[in-house]
Design a protein around this motif. Sequence first.
Motif, PDB file in Angstrom:
ATOM      1  N   SER A  49       0.930   6.379  35.356  1.00 23.60           N
ATOM      2  CA  SER A  49       0.267   7.130  36.428  1.00 23.60           C
ATOM      3  C   SER A  49       0.525   8.621  36.272  1.00 23.60           C
ATOM      4  O   SER A  49      -0.307   9.437  36.677  1.00 23.60           O
ATOM      5  CB  SER A  49       0.737   6.642  37.790  1.00 23.60           C
ATOM      6  N   GLY A  50       1.685   8.960  35.671  1.00 24.16           N
ATOM      7  CA  GLY A  50       1.928  10.367  35.407  1.00 24.16           C
ATOM      8  C   GLY A  50       0.872  10.937  34.480  1.00 24.16           C
ATOM      9  O   GLY A  50       0.387  12.058  34.659  1.00 24.16           O
ATOM     10  N   GLY A  51       0.494  10.162  33.449  1.00 21.29           N
ATOM     11  CA  GLY A  51      -0.554  10.620  32.547  1.00 21.29           C
ATOM     12  C   GLY A  51      -1.928  10.554  33.189  1.00 21.29           C
ATOM     13  O   GLY A  51      -2.756  11.435  33.015  1.00 21.29           O
ATOM     14  N   TYR A  52      -2.147   9.489  33.978  1.00 19.95           N
ATOM     15  CA  TYR A  52      -3.470   9.258  34.549  1.00 19.95           C
ATOM     16  C   TYR A  52      -3.807  10.290  35.610  1.00 19.95           C
ATOM     17  O   TYR A  52      -4.942  10.742  35.720  1.00 19.95           O
ATOM     18  CB  TYR A  52      -3.506   7.849  35.150  1.00 19.95           C
ATOM     19  N   LEU A  53      -2.791  10.656  36.417  1.00 18.90           N
ATOM     20  CA  LEU A  53      -3.042  11.580  37.526  1.00 18.90           C
ATOM     21  C   LEU A  53      -2.601  12.999  37.181  1.00 18.90           C
ATOM     22  O   LEU A  53      -2.392  13.803  38.074  1.00 18.90           O
ATOM     23  CB  LEU A  53      -2.295  11.126  38.780  1.00 18.90           C
ATOM     24  N   ARG A  54      -2.433  13.282  35.907  1.00 18.75           N
ATOM     25  CA  ARG A  54      -1.930  14.608  35.524  1.00 18.75           C
ATOM     26  C   ARG A  54      -2.726  15.701  36.220  1.00 18.75           C
ATOM     27  O   ARG A  54      -3.948  15.727  36.199  1.00 18.75           O
ATOM     28  CB  ARG A  54      -2.021  14.778  34.018  1.00 18.75           C
ATOM     29  N   GLY A  55      -1.972  16.590  36.890  1.00 26.51           N
ATOM     30  CA  GLY A  55      -2.637  17.709  37.544  1.00 26.51           C
ATOM     31  C   GLY A  55      -3.215  17.372  38.903  1.00 26.51           C
ATOM     32  O   GLY A  55      -3.750  18.236  39.579  1.00 26.51           O
ATOM     33  N   VAL A  69      -9.829   3.895  29.266  1.00 24.26           N
ATOM     34  CA  VAL A  69     -11.233   4.006  28.866  1.00 24.26           C
ATOM     35  C   VAL A  69     -11.985   4.886  29.871  1.00 24.26           C
ATOM     36  O   VAL A  69     -12.718   5.810  29.493  1.00 24.26           O
ATOM     37  CB  VAL A  69     -11.877   2.598  28.782  1.00 24.26           C
ATOM     38  N   ASP A  70     -11.747   4.596  31.150  1.00 27.55           N
ATOM     39  CA  ASP A  70     -12.380   5.373  32.201  1.00 27.55           C
ATOM     40  C   ASP A  70     -11.984   6.848  32.093  1.00 27.55           C
ATOM     41  O   ASP A  70     -12.811   7.765  32.165  1.00 27.55           O
ATOM     42  CB  ASP A  70     -11.931   4.789  33.553  1.00 27.55           C
ATOM     43  N   HIS A  71     -10.682   7.045  31.890  1.00 23.35           N
ATOM     44  CA  HIS A  71     -10.115   8.384  31.801  1.00 23.35           C
ATOM     45  C   HIS A  71     -10.707   9.148  30.613  1.00 23.35           C
ATOM     46  O   HIS A  71     -11.054  10.318  30.696  1.00 23.35           O
ATOM     47  CB  HIS A  71      -8.610   8.245  31.638  1.00 23.35           C
ATOM     48  N   GLY A  72     -10.823   8.427  29.473  1.00 21.39           N
ATOM     49  CA  GLY A  72     -11.268   9.088  28.250  1.00 21.39           C
ATOM     50  C   GLY A  72     -12.776   9.283  28.183  1.00 21.39           C
ATOM     51  O   GLY A  72     -13.253  10.302  27.703  1.00 21.39           O
ATOM     52  N   SER A  73     -13.533   8.289  28.699  1.00 26.51           N
ATOM     53  CA  SER A  73     -14.980   8.366  28.512  1.00 26.51           C
ATOM     54  C   SER A  73     -15.732   8.698  29.783  1.00 26.51           C
ATOM     55  O   SER A  73     -16.913   9.025  29.746  1.00 26.51           O
ATOM     56  CB  SER A  73     -15.500   7.032  27.962  1.00 26.51           C
ATOM     57  N   HIS A  78     -17.904  12.135  24.037  1.00 29.93           N
ATOM     58  CA  HIS A  78     -16.753  12.981  24.360  1.00 29.93           C
ATOM     59  C   HIS A  78     -15.507  12.168  24.650  1.00 29.93           C
ATOM     60  O   HIS A  78     -14.531  12.671  25.190  1.00 29.93           O
ATOM     61  CB  HIS A  78     -17.085  13.887  25.550  1.00 29.93           C
ATOM     62  N   ALA A  79     -15.522  10.852  24.343  1.00 25.81           N
ATOM     63  CA  ALA A  79     -14.346  10.027  24.602  1.00 25.81           C
ATOM     64  C   ALA A  79     -13.187  10.487  23.732  1.00 25.81           C
ATOM     65  O   ALA A  79     -13.374  10.982  22.629  1.00 25.81           O
ATOM     66  CB  ALA A  79     -14.673   8.563  24.296  1.00 25.81           C
ATOM     67  N   LEU A 137      -0.210   7.422  28.624  1.00 26.26           N
ATOM     68  CA  LEU A 137      -1.269   6.452  28.868  1.00 26.26           C
ATOM     69  C   LEU A 137      -1.182   5.255  27.924  1.00 26.26           C
ATOM     70  O   LEU A 137      -1.711   4.187  28.201  1.00 26.26           O
ATOM     71  CB  LEU A 137      -2.643   7.115  28.712  1.00 26.26           C
ATOM     72  N   LEU A 138      -0.537   5.448  26.773  1.00 26.41           N
ATOM     73  CA  LEU A 138      -0.510   4.370  25.780  1.00 26.41           C
ATOM     74  C   LEU A 138       0.743   3.506  25.867  1.00 26.41           C
ATOM     75  O   LEU A 138       0.720   2.342  25.465  1.00 26.41           O
ATOM     76  CB  LEU A 138      -0.622   4.959  24.373  1.00 26.41           C
ATOM     77  N   ALA A 139       1.821   4.073  26.419  1.00 23.79           N
ATOM     78  CA  ALA A 139       3.100   3.353  26.401  1.00 23.79           C
ATOM     79  C   ALA A 139       2.990   2.004  27.105  1.00 23.79           C
ATOM     80  O   ALA A 139       3.362   0.961  26.556  1.00 23.79           O
ATOM     81  CB  ALA A 139       4.180   4.215  27.059  1.00 23.79           C
ATOM     82  N   GLY A 140       2.455   2.025  28.326  1.00 25.05           N
ATOM     83  CA  GLY A 140       2.408   0.802  29.112  1.00 25.05           C
ATOM     84  C   GLY A 140       1.570  -0.282  28.474  1.00 25.05           C
ATOM     85  O   GLY A 140       2.081  -1.375  28.151  1.00 25.05           O
ATOM     86  N   PRO A 141       0.270  -0.022  28.241  1.00 23.71           N
ATOM     87  CA  PRO A 141      -0.544  -1.084  27.653  1.00 23.71           C
ATOM     88  C   PRO A 141      -0.003  -1.529  26.307  1.00 23.71           C
ATOM     89  O   PRO A 141      -0.040  -2.722  25.969  1.00 23.71           O
ATOM     90  CB  PRO A 141      -1.929  -0.447  27.510  1.00 23.71           C
ATOM     91  N   GLY A 142       0.536  -0.575  25.533  1.00 27.64           N
ATOM     92  CA  GLY A 142       1.059  -0.922  24.214  1.00 27.64           C
ATOM     93  C   GLY A 142       2.188  -1.920  24.315  1.00 27.64           C
ATOM     94  O   GLY A 142       2.164  -2.982  23.675  1.00 27.64           O
TER      95      GLY A 142
END
Lengths: 768, 132
Positions: free
Chosen positions: A95-101, A345-349, A438-439, A446-451
């Motif tokens: 969530s730190g990566g997802y909600l950055r800023g 995916v949502d975040h990137g694309s 632009h993805a 963002l990768l640590a958890g799913p990985g």
Amino acid sequence: MILTAILAIILAAAIAPTLNRVLPALSHWLLALVPLSAALWFATQIPGVTAGTPVLETTSWAPSLGIALSFRLDGLSLLFALLICGIGAFIVIYSGGYLRGHPREGRFHLFILAFMAAMLGLVTADDLISLFVFWELTSITSFMLIGFNHEDARSRRSGIQALLVTGGGGMALLAGLVLMGMASGEWTLSAIATSGADLRTHALYPTMLVLLLLAAFTKSAQVPFHFWLPNAMDAPTPVSAYLHSATMVKAGVYLLARLNPTLGGTEPWFWALTIAGGVTALWGSAMALRSTDLKKILAYTTLMALGVLVLLIGIGSDGALKAFAGFLLAHSLYKGALFMGAGSVDHGSGTREVGELGGLWGKMPVTGLFIAVAALSMAGLPPLLGFVAKELIYDEVLRSGHYLALAALLLANAAMVAAAATMFFKPFLGSATKAAEHAHEGGPALLAGPGILACLSLLFGLWVGLPQGLLGAAADAVRGAPLDLELHLWHGFTPALGLSALTVAVGLGIYAGLPGVKNALTGIQQVTRIDHDRAWDCLLALLDRLARWITGWLQDGMLHRYLAWIFTGILVLLGATLAVRGGLVWPGISLEIEDALGGSLALLMLGGTVGAIRARSRMEAILSLAITGMSVALFFLLFGAPDVGITQLMVETLSAIILVLIMAKLPMLPPGSDRTGAAKLFHATLALGLGGVVSAIMLAVLDQPLALDLSRFFGDTSLLEAHGRNIVNVILVDFRGFDTLGEITVVASAGLGVFALLRARMGKRGRS
Amino acid sequence: MMDSLILRTGVRLLLPLMLLFSVFILWRGHNEPGGGFVGGLICAVGFALHALAFGVKAMRDMLKVDPRSILGTGLLIGILPGFLGAFSGEPYMTAQWLGALGTPVLFDIGVYLVVVGAILAMVQTLMAEGDE
């Protein structure tokens, strides 16, 4: 140590907003250390717990009520605790990566850590009351999480819906737990578990069962309480990932598993759980196939998983419980990874619509890989943990001969295969779309958890001996007796394997003909025409109207009518109690006027009262009442209660001042309604009735023999133990200081309440 | 505000006495009739009378602090000392004594301040509304 872990997470929650302000780029990594260390501590408990010795902890909470903060860590609790803290740590990082800023990132961490602590308390609580408290805490904190984007009306609605449904279930839980405690005479889960046979034949069993099932089904979104779960998707993705993989919705499943040794194994239990579970699983799979939003697909597959878990508890045989433990772990791992992946995916694309996604493999290969692994586990393919779990399920259901359940499971699993394919093939391997241009790949957070979760799905599948001990201990706890669990990735050419192959084939078939399947499902839905959301809205609107109607009836804006209601209520309650309890006896005291001073004070009081009744203006009435009040104060002073006397004097003075302040501003009463003869008669009757009842109570109290042991106790101990000679004050500030603390809090709220209410009114007037 | 010479003169003389008396009542409460609640009431009556005589603004000027701050301070003084016992492992609000000084006295001061703050907050709001 369990309590310490919970408190540490609460502490982390408390400092999260500040930490986020000071170290915005680092705070989520630091905060994640807390649940991570908790998870590590829980991991060190695995050998002991699997050997059969649960960890016990008790801290006294409200000893006079027999309520303790007692915790117990057996296989089931430990499995859940590990999932909550382990997945929780990655969710915090993610969530730190997802909600950055995001301007409210710190607050988000506060909520999610508080939720984590509540969840951890829930699964480790042994005491019934603590279990309930933590349960409600999860409802409240998840409400804050689901409604996190509170500017959005949809988020607010979803949050309220989740709160009302799961909170309503919480009320049922409280009632059910209390019944269980009453029926068994025990207030800890572990003690109750030993009296299971008695409980199942107890007269209260059906009521208890209905209430507890209601709690579990609302929390775990079983049909027909499933409608809040897909709406809860309005929460930020990390929340969905957490709620769906390890927590919240599994709380209901946890409760059922926990109660299985106590309440399980009966006919009603079997039918309720298998039917609710089976229907939920089918419904969830059907809806998953219809959805085109990645998160929605995952949300509905969660319904399917929850249904299967409930179904397995309902079947309740040894094999089913083993399969339960295995599937619980497998689902938590792949669902967490998939949700976080979908969020990336949502975040990137910028979109989660399957139709708009395609060709992401080139842009987001790492995310794609993790999603692929987790999706394989969801589809139940070897060599992943999802496969092992699914084989256990098929094996057991086939053996026990529940063919209807088997058919439901087969369909649901096939739908999972199709859903897993939908998650991966088109978004990643399909032809590139605009969204793919632009993805971009997410950062390490963002990768640590799913990985890690995807890797664990694979690792546990390849090396099933690793989670075997813990899963066995969890199954033991659900069974209430030891059973042995042996897991194999490859168990030969069995009928279960054949069913698996069939599942995959059917699943791929469904995927190939997905548009047709969607149409068919739409047709089914049109036939059934159940729109839960609309029904829900109607229900709420109805409730709203009812509340408004009652409010309008009771509170019409006229002060004297409010007072009439209040006094009527007091009169009826007191009078009824007095009459029912037989308190209406003429006391054996004689009314002799021995004391001239006392007699004249009594006359003065009467005079004040008459003056208040006869008064033509408000000021006159207030002053007349003050005469009565002051005479009462003099009474106290004369007859040996100086403390009460002075207080009464001051209160009288103050109420006169405040009443004058208020009365001066009240508008004159309109002539009419309350000035008619009938209204006057009503008020007189009410006043005389209330006065009469209170006097009757006073006389009845005076008739009782005076108990002196309390006065003696305080008289003897006040100087010795509290170093004070004024018993009244010593009682107030020392012996019953806690009560006084409550009272001054009320005084403080009253002061602030007056301030806030009048300020709000003034503000409104200023604006208009 | 009441424009009355008798009230104004009376309050001017009475207020210092009432404040002194309220502290006296608070202090002696542990051994003789009195205590934080009554003391607070006396103090609040004094200020309320002052507000009646000279207006709410004069009262606030004399008070220097917002009644709500008094209220909050009082609540904190009431709540916090209760934790002192925790250092020796005793339950919340077990009295701790250091000679003649003890947490109950502190608690009583907290009660005093809460009562003063709450009542003056009410009086001030009620009167301020009338001023507009």
